[in-house]
Every structure is written in C-alpha cells, then in structure tokens.
Design an enzyme around this catalytic site. Structure first.
Site, PDB file in Angstrom:
ATOM      1  N   SER A 136       5.502 -10.810  -5.084  1.00 29.68           N
ATOM      2  CA  SER A 136       4.412 -10.722  -6.055  1.00 29.68           C
ATOM      3  C   SER A 136       4.690  -9.632  -7.082  1.00 29.68           C
ATOM      4  O   SER A 136       5.461  -8.712  -6.847  1.00 29.68           O
ATOM      5  CB  SER A 136       3.105 -10.425  -5.324  1.00 29.68           C
ATOM      6  OG  SER A 136       3.246  -9.274  -4.536  1.00 29.68           O
TER       7      SER A 136
ATOM      8  N   ASP B 111     -10.243  -5.944   1.247  1.00 32.15           N
ATOM      9  CA  ASP B 111      -8.936  -6.102   1.875  1.00 32.15           C
ATOM     10  C   ASP B 111      -9.166  -6.254   3.374  1.00 32.15           C
ATOM     11  O   ASP B 111      -8.736  -5.439   4.166  1.00 32.15           O
ATOM     12  CB  ASP B 111      -8.084  -4.856   1.560  1.00 32.15           C
ATOM     13  CG  ASP B 111      -6.604  -5.208   1.537  1.00 32.15           C
ATOM     14  OD1 ASP B 111      -6.259  -6.367   1.806  1.00 32.15           O
ATOM     15  OD2 ASP B 111      -5.796  -4.311   1.247  1.00 32.15           O
TER      16      ASP B 111
ATOM     17  N   ALA C 190       2.896  -6.551  -9.222  1.00 28.80           N
ATOM     18  CA  ALA C 190       1.805  -5.630  -8.946  1.00 28.80           C
ATOM     19  C   ALA C 190       0.541  -6.112  -9.628  1.00 28.80           C
ATOM     20  O   ALA C 190       0.579  -6.630 -10.752  1.00 28.80           O
ATOM     21  CB  ALA C 190       2.158  -4.251  -9.481  1.00 28.80           C
TER      22      ALA C 190
ATOM     23  N   LYS D  79      -2.967   1.240   3.911  1.00 30.17           N
ATOM     24  CA  LYS D  79      -4.044   0.259   4.054  1.00 30.17           C
ATOM     25  C   LYS D  79      -4.623   0.302   5.462  1.00 30.17           C
ATOM     26  O   LYS D  79      -5.824   0.157   5.647  1.00 30.17           O
ATOM     27  CB  LYS D  79      -3.503  -1.153   3.785  1.00 30.17           C
ATOM     28  CG  LYS D  79      -3.365  -1.480   2.313  1.00 30.17           C
ATOM     29  CD  LYS D  79      -3.031  -2.952   2.126  1.00 30.17           C
ATOM     30  CE  LYS D  79      -2.794  -3.246   0.662  1.00 30.17           C
ATOM     31  NZ  LYS D  79      -2.414  -4.648   0.428  1.00 30.17           N
TER      32      LYS D  79
ATOM     33  N   THR E 249       7.330  -6.046  -5.582  1.00 35.87           N
ATOM     34  CA  THR E 249       8.756  -6.334  -5.366  1.00 35.87           C
ATOM     35  C   THR E 249       9.332  -7.091  -6.562  1.00 35.87           C
ATOM     36  O   THR E 249      10.446  -6.811  -7.011  1.00 35.87           O
ATOM     37  CB  THR E 249       8.932  -7.138  -4.061  1.00 35.87           C
ATOM     38  OG1 THR E 249       8.538  -6.296  -2.966  1.00 35.87           O
ATOM     39  CG2 THR E 249      10.366  -7.575  -3.866  1.00 35.87           C
TER      40      THR E 249
ATOM     41  N   THR F 136      -2.731  -4.146  -8.670  1.00 40.05           N
ATOM     42  CA  THR F 136      -3.351  -2.819  -8.782  1.00 40.05           C
ATOM     43  C   THR F 136      -2.399  -1.707  -8.340  1.00 40.05           C
ATOM     44  O   THR F 136      -2.783  -0.552  -8.351  1.00 40.05           O
ATOM     45  CB  THR F 136      -4.640  -2.745  -7.929  1.00 40.05           C
ATOM     46  OG1 THR F 136      -4.304  -3.071  -6.575  1.00 40.05           O
ATOM     47  CG2 THR F 136      -5.682  -3.719  -8.422  1.00 40.05           C
ATOM     48  N   SER F 137      -1.171  -2.041  -7.967  1.00 37.08           N
ATOM     49  CA  SER F 137      -0.199  -1.016  -7.577  1.00 37.08           C
ATOM     50  C   SER F 137       0.762  -0.761  -8.743  1.00 37.08           C
ATOM     51  O   SER F 137       0.788  -1.516  -9.711  1.00 37.08           O
ATOM     52  CB  SER F 137       0.566  -1.475  -6.339  1.00 37.08           C
ATOM     53  OG  SER F 137       1.552  -2.423  -6.695  1.00 37.08           O
TER      54      SER F 137
ATOM     55  N   GLY G  68       0.778  -1.227   0.000  1.00 40.91           N
ATOM     56  CA  GLY G  68       0.000   0.000   0.000  1.00 40.91           C
ATOM     57  C   GLY G  68       0.816   1.287   0.000  1.00 40.91           C
ATOM     58  O   GLY G  68       0.256   2.365  -0.187  1.00 40.91           O
TER      59      GLY G  68
END
Lengths: 512, 512
Positions: free
Chosen positions: A215, A277, A217, A309, A224, A219-220, A189
């Site tokens: 992971s 979330d 992205a 978040k 990483t 929706t970001s 977030g």
C-alpha cells in the site's frame, strides 16, 4: 385472508426526471458528489437537507451521490447535472448524456447497518450484500462510519470470517497457478519498518514465488509502495505484474491498480480519518487483500510497543488468535510473529530516507542499521521455512547467506529493472533542521506516532525526499544541544509545520 | 529526572499559508466544504485523500472544512480558496479577504469519540467540550455519525443527563420571567398528529403561558411548524416571538430562528439520514430544546403502535423512565403520556391537508376527525392540570368547554393575527390520484411509515398542498375498487414518484 390494496386508475404521464451531464473540473476524492441548480426541475433542494442523497442513473449504471446546490448558472444550469471527475468516471458518461436523477431510496443494506447498530450478528449473505454495496459506492461516508463503529462495538469471530470472505469475493482475485505463493506483511505503525524490501529479494533469490502487493501511505509518512517507488516504478497493472513475477519470481508493486478487495478500500478511506483500527477490521482487511492477491502462505508481523498499534502482549495474542481463526476459515497458511517494537526501525523515515537504509542493508554496508537488517533476516527466515525442502530451523541461516552473499541485492536489481525506472528523484529534501536535546542524558524513548507525524508534516510521502533521519536511537547517550534527529523538507510551508510540531513535542525523551 | 528534547536553531522564515477568499454560489447544506486549486501553494491535494480536512482561519474565526480539489482556474485560481455560501457566512468574510489554510489538526474532542467507541463513559466536562465543538461545526459528518453510533451502543443515564445539560448550555436560553411556562410535545412518527395546534389555543384561552417552538419536517411529511405556517407566519425571531406571547399568552413558531440547542441541530442532521433514533439522543434532544425554550412544565406524548417510533409498552416505559430521570436532573416538571397509535391521526397528511383537520376541530364542525379532537382535548386537559388553581381531574372537562365554546378558536385567530399572515397558499395539490382497495373487506392496518413516505414523495412538506387524504380508517369497511386514500401533488415528477411508491406498497392492508 389478507389482500393488499393496489394503485388504480390511469397512470399519468410523467415528465422524465432527466438532466444533462456536465463534467466539472472538481475532484471530490472518494465520495460521490453532484451539483444541481437550485431551480432544477427534478429534485427540490429543500428536500435534500434531510435525505441528502440522490440516485444518479446513466444507462445501466446507478450510484448514489451527495448533492450540492449551485446558484451559478454558468457552472450548472437548471437542466444540467454537474459531475465532478470521480463521478463522471464512475458513470462512464460523456458530456451532454441524459442522466436520470431521483431522490435516493436508501440501499436495502442500510437496514443491516441499523441491525448492527442494534447489536445483532449478521450472516454470510448479509456481509456479501454489504461488501457489494460498499464496492459499488452505494453508501455515504457517514453510513460507512456508522457501520464501522457498530462493528467496533460488537462483532463475532464468525462475522469477521464472513466479512473477510465477502470482501475477497467482491473484487478481482489473482491466480498464480502454483501450489505455494508466499507473502510477508506487517500490520504497520512503526516508522522505518521497511523489511519487505529486504525480505522479498531474499525469498525470491531462494526460489519461492512472492508477488508482493503493498500500500501507499495514507496517514503514515511512507508505505512500502512509496519507498519501493524510490527504486522502481510501482503502479503496474495486472499484466505487467504477472510478467515481472514470471521473470523474477517476485515483485513489489502498489496494490491500488489491481482492484483487490475494493470494499476494503472504501472501509479504509473512512477508518483512517476516524482512527478506527479494530482487530476485526484489521484482520478482514489484511487477509482479504492477501488472499485476493493469490497468497497461500503468509508471515504476519505484529509489532508490540508502547507507541505501536498493539500496546501489550495480551492484546497481541488475542489479535493473533483472531488472525489464525479467519486464516483457517479461508484456507490460508498463516504464521503470526509478535515482535518487539519500542521505537522506529532503521534511521530514515520517509520514502527516500528509508530507501537509503534498505540499500545499505542489501549492499552489506558497514553503516547499515542493524535493527532493520536483523529483523528482515529473521522474518525472511520464517518465510523460507514454508519451503518443504528446507531443513526445519535453517531458514534464518539461509536468509543471512542470501543477503550477505549479494544474491538478494542482485535479485532486487533484477526486480527493479523488470518493474521499470523510478519516476521520482532520489534526493533528500534540501531544507534541513536539527532537533536537539535540551539536557544531557541518554535517549529514554522515541514515540513512533510523533515521529510519523513530524515526518508527514515535513511532506512525506508526497514529497519523497521529505521526512527525518534519527541521529540517536534508544539507549544512546546525548549531550544538551546535540541533535537527536534531522528534519528534511523541500517546501517552506511543510518545513515550517514540521519544525513547529517538533518544537511542541519532538517525540524523543531524554533521561538524565 | 526527565528532560524533553527541544527544537533548536533559528526558526526559518515561512511563507504565510494564506489564500484569497472567493465566494462561490454553492450550497453545501450543513457540512463545511471549501474548494482549492490542485496547484495551490498551501495544501497538497494528495495529502488530503487521507486526512480530508483543512483548518480555515479568518481573523479570530476558525473552522474545519472538507476540501475539494478544483482544476478549473475560472472557478478557483491557485491563490484562491472557494467558499460555498454556508462557509462564507460562518466565517463572516468578504470577497478578497486573506484566509489562512492549513492541514487540519483533529479537534481534541475526537479523542472523546474514540473513548466512546472503546466503550468508556464520558464526564460532564467531556460532554461540554463535545457540544461546544458540535455547535461550532468542528466535526465532519462521519465523525458525528461515529459518535452517535458509539453512544447507541452504550450510554449511561448519567451521560444522557450530562449531554442534555451540555446541550442546553451550548446555545441561547429563553427566560419568560414567569414561575410557570407550560409546553406539550410529541416524540413524533404518527402522520396527522397535529394536536399541538389545538392544545396551544385551549391552554392559552385558559390563561397559562405556552410559548411553543416547533420543528419543521426533516424526514416526515409535515412538522408542527409546517402546518402552523398554513395559518400564519412562523419564522419569528426572539423579539417577535416575545411580543406575540406577551399579547396572546402563547405562540406556535418555528424553533430554527431562535438558536436553541445548536449542538442538537448538528446531531439531528446526521441522525435523520441514518435513522438513528435512540432513547438517549431523543431524551437529550427534546429536553434540551424545551428547557432552552424556557419551559418549566411539559406534557410529553409518546405514541406506541406497530409502526410508531415506539413499538411496545415495555420500550415505552423504559423511555418514560429515562425522560423522567433527566427531567428531574435539569429541574423540569414532566409528565409522560403513553398513547395508543395504531394508525395515522385525522384524515389529512401534509401541511394544508392537516391544517384543514385542525380547523375543523377548532371550528367544531361535524366532519372534524374525532380521533384528533379527542386526543387534543385529553392532552390539553393534562396541561391545564399543571394550573394549581384547577381542581384535580377537572382538566379535560375544562379543555372541552374551551374548545366547544369557541374560545380556543378565538384564541387561535388572535395568535395567528399576532404572528402575521401566512406566506403560503392554502390549497391542496391539483393533481390527484386515488389508491383503491384490491379486495372487499375492512381496513386491517395503516402503516404510518409508508403513509408518511408516500405523502413525502408527493411533495409534502416543501409543497404544502401535497400529501394525502385518508378516506378509510382502521376497521372501516371497503369494497374492491373503492378508494382508501387520495394522493395530492402539484408537480408531475413528485406525483409520479408517489403513485409509483403507493403502487409498490400502499401501506393500507385490507382483511376480508
């Protein structure tokens, strides 16, 4: 005594309800979709308007799919079933194979969804059955959504533990054959928060084992894995990952190739577009993935801030306790770190721009963003203190030494060499636009959500060079007309979307 | 004082994000789907995996669609957007038109879904915005599912009223220009319960106005509209419906042509596959449809039984009170009748088989099922008592007179003639199979859900002659090997599915 009535008489000969497989050059993402001709002899289209699913069986493989009706015989003929690429792969068929099709009977686990909607608690067995069907793509998106929202309304801590256990059991689980495998994770977030790429080489330079799966992205503007990909290849399979960890003591790879907690992948694919979330889903998701990846000791970063978040300390503490309860239940040593996150971390947002910040910190350059460096050193210190040989409280000092001596940089180069060369060009987007302050003053706040949204519209992470550079951080002075951040993009359409969004609301507030 | 930062500098020229419309011979049912080439210049497929929707704009019309990626340039080229039939119609475009496409911004009403998931109550304005977006197909199925499940967890009576009002306002509303327009409705779930086709002609023969709009089956083996279609045409438009009601005082038509409560149609299309049937949604759905159809006085049948929608009297009473609260709020005169429904009504299940029962009752034949006749007479009596001229308590007697004198039958023939000839053949399926008792005894119970499921698998209502005939009702004696019901089907595949299901569980229990 009761007796059931039974079906009597000769069973009639039934025309086998089979169609011929025809691969289609269509990609329907995760959801299973099949195309049927309106006049196919097996399933009447009118009936599908209510039920909307068919059971598709090829050999021993069975899945449920959403049917679409095709009126173009050149695409799908009456005797055929059109299979988009994901379904074709999942069924493992070849063109022309016989496919058995029938109106779908609902998977029995949908009764558990109804029970959950009615406010009931489910058992360990129930969650095992649910994760099996999720991992087997037996539910439609709307059913997954119904389950998630029902869980959001009511889910006990025991159920969260049961779901976590079941998700671990539904996929592969890595075993590193070592008593201690450490990891560090952030709930996400905060744009630019790429501490893992600094923590991992520090920890590995010290000698602990840290096989980090991360992971991409969704929706970001960067995960990483997306930022790591600027330095090295990340889509390693399990064998490749093992050989990197054997050689270097650590890796930073994309978790998607390793089939860890596949039920979680299905839940996430619906949670993200719905912005669901909840604490329970977050705990089950993170702890199942980490345990499946073989971690025994985990430092978890929970950033708290007005646009993070988690918005307040009270919620953070509740979340911490839930993480701890479930971690205890699955035998994971966990330390939850609640961190302050009033604004993005570092200066870059987007894979290449974030990689630049990471490299500046690892190389000890004077222009390295100090917030990123200090947070990474502090977190690395907490991971190092899992080492029984290290004196209590000495972790942060040790981490700083390993970073400032260049040992972490050398380890990062070793890891990158072992993972293989990056497949992507390391340059920032050539189209640039500066978003400027309208008044004199100082930066009062930077909205993490808005910054992420503008960076994403600019093309990040698909276009790794896209994103933005923060030119002012909170508290810094700025004059009217001076830039607060610079947008980078490569494609004119993306560039336009990002500028338009920044024009509506830049996410940066100036106080006089 | 605060000042916002603003976008500065020359706005760059952006390539317009347009594609060329290409109609596709695909039917995606209700959900909007579009096909994009993987290499289209406007929207990157990778980005869609997370967001999964695009905004499609043609002229002043705008909708959201789920994109699929097509790798076959003969289906959709890079500069094209493939539009399945429902989207093509909704956009009102022609082949080759320019369509503007962009990554979708979520409709603002999705914030209301999140608020509802978080357990908040929504306002009248909120529900108006929600029904507008539902009716405009702005939400995906998973979003509709999330909303419905959140409502199932918590929804106040005031919210139910607000939703009902908003749904009435979101579509057409019929005005009959008369002080009293009566109607009779059943919440459904009991196979063979075709009382409306008897009540309507009785009530019209008395002289009350009853413009009945009814539904087609979605997950049941026959809706009132499906059975009426055996006698006459039912897909009348508003003008045709008006002329029938002017001439006969009543009609029985399918409500789907008249655009009443379109938001409800969207909710139902997701409720049915998820088996969501909460009191709040049921009340909002039924009362919005009836009010939009112009009814002022309504008799509502709520059957209670072990396999009915409502299982016990206590739930029935709660439901009754909610119906009454909302009816009062929207100014509808409502009487809720709680009826006993331990088993299916009549003998036939499926359009043609049910029509046969209806006709036997109207014609006063000796073999007419008495349960169907008595229930219809009783309900018609309650509707008639809305007539201020009728002596209190005299309704049932008057209804029986109108039925037994043949007046109702004559009225039914008049209505059918006015609506037009039935488009379907009035014959039962030629493939028959008898499901027999395994032991001697008497019929202890008949499961409404199972009977409906077998009849539906046999092909009802798509195949109007398919379904089943109950040869024994509850309490009747039967010997081992004697039939308890007969399956009718026309298609071998359907026939096989129905026999298989009946073999697993016939739904009829025999006690010794």
């Amino acid at each position: 005594m009761d007796g059931d009535s039974s079906s009597a008489g000769q069973r009639p000969t039934i025309a086998p309800a089979t169609l011929v497989a025809r691969p289609l050059a269509l990609d329907t993402f995760r959801e299973n979709v099949v195309l049927l001709a309106r006049n196919n002899p097996v399933v009447r289209p009118e009936r599908l308007a209510g039920v909307r699913k068919v059971e598709v069986v090829a050999g021993s493989l069975r899945l449920l799919a959403v049917p679409m009706i095709c009126d173009d015989p050149s695409v799908v003929g009456p005797g055929e079933i059109g299979l988009p690429q994901p379904v074709f792969r999942r069924l493992g068929v070849t063109s022309g194979d016989a496919i058995h099709v029938a109106p779908a009977r609902a998977p029995k686990t949908l009764d558990l969804v109804k029970a959950k909607i009615a406010g009931e608690s489910l058992t360990d067995d129930d969650y095992r059955a649910i994760t099996r069907d999720l991992a087997g793509h037996q539910w439609s998106d709307m059913e997954v959504a119904a389950f998630l929202v029902a869980c959001a309304a009511f889910m006990t801590t025991e159920e969260t533990l049961a779901l976590t256990r079941a998700m671990i059991g539904a996929g592969a689980r890595l075993d590193w054959g070592r008593p201690m495998v450490v990891d560090k994770h952030c709930i996400g977030g905060i744009p630019g928060n790429r501490t893992s790429l600094i923590v991992t080489p520090i920890v590995a330079a010290h000698g602990l084992t840290m096989p980090k799966t991360s992971s991409r992205a969704i929706t970001s503007p960067a995960g990483t894995a997306d930022t790591m990909e600027v330095f090295a290849r990340v889509d390693l399979n399990e064998a490749e990952m093992r050989s990197v960890v054997e050689a270097c003591g650590a890796c930073v790879v994309w978790g998607g190739r390793v089939n860890l907690s596949p039920a979680d992948d299905v839940l996430i694919s619906v949670e993200r577009p719905l912005s669901i979330d909840t604490p329970e889903q977050m705990v089950a998701s993170i702890l199942s993935k980490k345990t499946a990846a073989g971690s025994t000791h985990l430092i978890l970063d929970v950033p708290v801030g007005p646009t993070a978040k988690v918005r307040d300390r009270r919620s953070a503490l509740r979340l911490k306790k839930l993480f701890e309860y479930v971690a205890d239940g699955i035998g994971l040593s966990l330390e939850v770190m609640i961190t302050e996150a009033p604004e993005p971390i570092g200066r870059g947002v987007g894979p290449v721009l974030e990689a630049r910040d990471v490299e500046a910190v690892l190389a000890g350059r004077a222009d390295a963003p100090s917030d990123l460096k200090e947070k990474a050193v502090w977190l690395a210190g907490r991971v190092l203190e899992f080492d029984p040989a290290l004196h209590g409280g000495a972790g942060e000092r040790r981490a700083r030494d390993l970073l400032e001596s260049g040992a972490a940089m050398a380890k990062m180069e070793e890891i990158c060499a072992a993972q293989g060369a990056s497949p992507i060009a390391r340059r920032t987007g050539a189209l640039t636009h500066e978003v400027c302050a309208a008044t004199d003053g100082h930066v009062a706040s930077i909205d993490c959500l808005r910054i992420a949204s503008v960076a994403r519209l600019a093309g990040a992470p698909t276009d790794p060079g896209a994103g933005l550079e923060l030119l002012r951080k909170m508290g810094e002075p700025v004059r009217a007309g001076e830039p607060v951040y610079r947008i980078h993009a490569s494609e004119p359409a993306d560039f336009g979307f990002a500028i338009e969004a920044a024009g509506e609301d830049s996410g940066v507030r100036i106080s006089r």
